[in-house]
Design a protein around this motif. Structure first.
Motif, short mmCIF file in Angstrom:
data_model
loop_
_atom_site.label_atom_id
_atom_site.label_comp_id
_atom_site.label_asym_id
_atom_site.label_seq_id
_atom_site.Cartn_x
_atom_site.Cartn_y
_atom_site.Cartn_z
N ALA A 85 0.83 -1.20 0.00
CA ALA A 85 0.00 0.00 0.00
C ALA A 85 0.87 1.26 0.00
O ALA A 85 1.98 1.27 0.53
CB ALA A 85 -0.91 0.01 1.23
N VAL A 107 1.09 4.29 1.80
CA VAL A 107 0.60 4.80 3.08
C VAL A 107 1.03 6.26 3.21
O VAL A 107 2.20 6.59 2.98
CB VAL A 107 1.19 3.99 4.25
N ALA A 108 0.09 7.13 3.58
CA ALA A 108 0.42 8.55 3.74
C ALA A 108 1.53 8.73 4.76
O ALA A 108 1.55 8.06 5.80
CB ALA A 108 -0.82 9.31 4.19
N ASP A 109 2.45 9.61 4.48
CA ASP A 109 3.51 9.94 5.43
C ASP A 109 3.05 11.01 6.42
O ASP A 109 3.59 11.12 7.51
CB ASP A 109 4.74 10.48 4.68
N THR A 138 2.57 10.31 10.18
CA THR A 138 1.87 9.07 10.51
C THR A 138 2.91 8.06 11.03
O THR A 138 4.11 8.28 10.90
CB THR A 138 1.18 8.48 9.27
N ASP A 185 5.09 4.77 10.72
CA ASP A 185 5.62 3.94 9.65
C ASP A 185 5.29 2.48 9.97
O ASP A 185 5.93 1.84 10.81
CB ASP A 185 7.14 4.14 9.54
N VAL A 186 4.27 1.96 9.30
CA VAL A 186 3.74 0.62 9.61
C VAL A 186 4.79 -0.45 9.31
O VAL A 186 4.99 -1.37 10.09
CB VAL A 186 2.45 0.36 8.80
N LEU A 187 5.46 -0.30 8.18
CA LEU A 187 6.47 -1.29 7.78
C LEU A 187 7.62 -1.35 8.79
O LEU A 187 8.00 -2.44 9.25
CB LEU A 187 7.01 -0.96 6.38
N PHE A 199 7.66 -2.24 -0.10
CA PHE A 199 7.82 -1.75 -1.47
C PHE A 199 8.36 -0.33 -1.39
O PHE A 199 8.04 0.40 -0.46
CB PHE A 199 6.48 -1.74 -2.21
N LYS A 235 14.52 0.69 7.05
CA LYS A 235 13.25 0.05 7.40
C LYS A 235 13.43 -1.19 8.27
O LYS A 235 12.58 -1.50 9.09
CB LYS A 235 12.50 -0.36 6.13
N1 CTP Z 1 5.07 2.59 4.64
C1 CTP Z 1 4.41 2.28 5.80
N2 CTP Z 1 3.91 3.28 6.60
C2 CTP Z 1 4.08 4.57 6.26
C3 CTP Z 1 4.78 4.91 5.06
C4 CTP Z 1 5.26 3.89 4.28
O1 CTP Z 1 4.26 1.10 6.12
N3 CTP Z 1 3.59 5.51 7.05
C5 CTP Z 1 5.61 1.49 3.83
C6 CTP Z 1 5.02 1.36 2.45
O2 CTP Z 1 3.86 0.55 2.47
C7 CTP Z 1 6.15 0.71 1.69
C8 CTP Z 1 7.39 1.23 2.38
O3 CTP Z 1 6.97 1.71 3.65
O4 CTP Z 1 6.14 -0.69 1.82
C9 CTP Z 1 8.13 2.31 1.65
O5 CTP Z 1 7.30 3.40 1.42
P1 CTP Z 1 7.93 4.71 0.82
O6 CTP Z 1 6.88 5.76 0.71
O7 CTP Z 1 8.71 4.34 -0.40
O8 CTP Z 1 9.01 5.06 1.96
P2 CTP Z 1 9.06 6.14 3.08
O9 CTP Z 1 9.79 5.51 4.23
O10 CTP Z 1 7.71 6.69 3.37
O11 CTP Z 1 10.03 7.25 2.50
P3 CTP Z 1 9.75 8.48 1.46
O12 CTP Z 1 8.29 8.50 1.11
O13 CTP Z 1 10.20 9.68 2.21
O14 CTP Z 1 10.63 8.14 0.28
#
Ligand code: CTP
Ligand code: CA
Length: 233
Positions: free
Chosen positions: A99, A101-103, A130, A132-134, A151, A173
């Motif tokens: 997914a 996911v909004a930052d 938010t 970071d679920v991952l 991803f 991560k």
């Molecule tokens: N993800 C998540 N929770 C969030 C943001 C991202 O679990 N709040 C997860 C996404 O589902 C994905 C992974 O982290 O599997 C990478 O997301 P990405 O947006 O590429 O990485 P970010 O750590 O948010 O870094 P940025 O957007 O600053 O590049």
């Protein structure tokens, strides 16, 4: 490549896939969202099912049809997605966070529709981060031997190439696998074909793949199986 989709090599495995894009509410009628269609997550769910897995899909605003046989939990915001993924992950052998996911989310959700002022002034929206679920799943390890997959959609920029950004993200991560997807220039979002590099938790390349989202999904499951221990039950 031809034999693997016929194999029941995910039989007995419980997998959770998150798909789509979260929406962070501003007021009763507005949200901050993103363009994720959920196609890659659906491909992961479909291929896992075909390979014999028991599949839970946490679907954030996915408008596309979900394959029969997949358990679906529908969510809206990042907070809802976090709760649903963690609940399903407690029983899962594999969690794949596909997914978007909004930052950031609006700090407050206004209970009534935001109106324009007569003086022409413009409201500002205060954002907060938010969870970071991952990273949290990778840290908490809700179940022994669970494989956690993320991803990353990247464009190269002045600070580094797609792969350099992917490596840094893999290290940050703590997931077992990070599927790095080059986006921009018509690649990635909403398109049929992808180019991906799968990295391990140390940022080293495990496998590369290109093709349809189903082909990418099969490659992800291959990489997961290469890491996963013997079946739990
Ligand atoms: N993800 C998540 N929770 C969030 C943001 C991202 O679990 N709040 C997860 C996404 O589902 C994905 C992974 O982290 O599997 C990478 O997301 P990405 O947006 O590429 O990485 P970010 O750590 O948010 O870094 P940025 O957007 O600053 O590049
Ligand atoms: Ca992000």
């Amino acid at each position: 490549v031809t034999a693997r989709s016929a194999a029941d090599d995910l039989a007995g495995r419980r997998v959770v896939v998150s798909a789509g894009g979260t929406r962070e509410p501003l007021d009763p009628v507005r949200y901050l969202g993103n363009r994720s269609s959920g196609m890659q997550g659906l491909a992961l769910a479909r291929t896992a099912l075909a390979r014999g897995a028991q599949v839970t899909l946490v679907a954030a605003n996915v408008a596309l049809p979900v394959p029969a046989g997949v358990d679906v939990v529908r969510v809206g915001s990042a907070a809802e997605l976090r709760e649903a993924v963690r609940e399903a992950a407690a029983e899962a052998d594999v969690v794949v966070m596909a997914a978007a996911v909004a930052d950031f989310r609006p700090e407050t959700v206004v209970g009534t529709k935001i109106k324009k002022d007569d003086d022409g002034s413009v409201p500002s929206i205060r954002l907060v981060r938010t969870v970071d679920v991952l990273a949290e799943l990778a840290h908490d390890r809700l179940r022994d031997g669970q494989v956690v997959v993320g991803f990353a959609a990247e464009t190269g920029d002045a600070d580094g190439s797609v792969l350099e950004h992917g490596r840094a993200k893999a290290l940050r991560k703590g997931a077992d696998l990070l599927v790095v997807n080059a986006v921009g220039d018509g690649k990635g979002f909403g398109t049929a074909d992808n180019d991906v590099t799968v990295l391990d938790g140390g940022g080293d390349v495990v496998i590369t793949a290109s093709g349809s989202k189903d082909e990418i999904a099969h490659t992800v499951w291959d990489a997961v199986l290469a890491l996963a221990g013997p079946r739990s039950a």
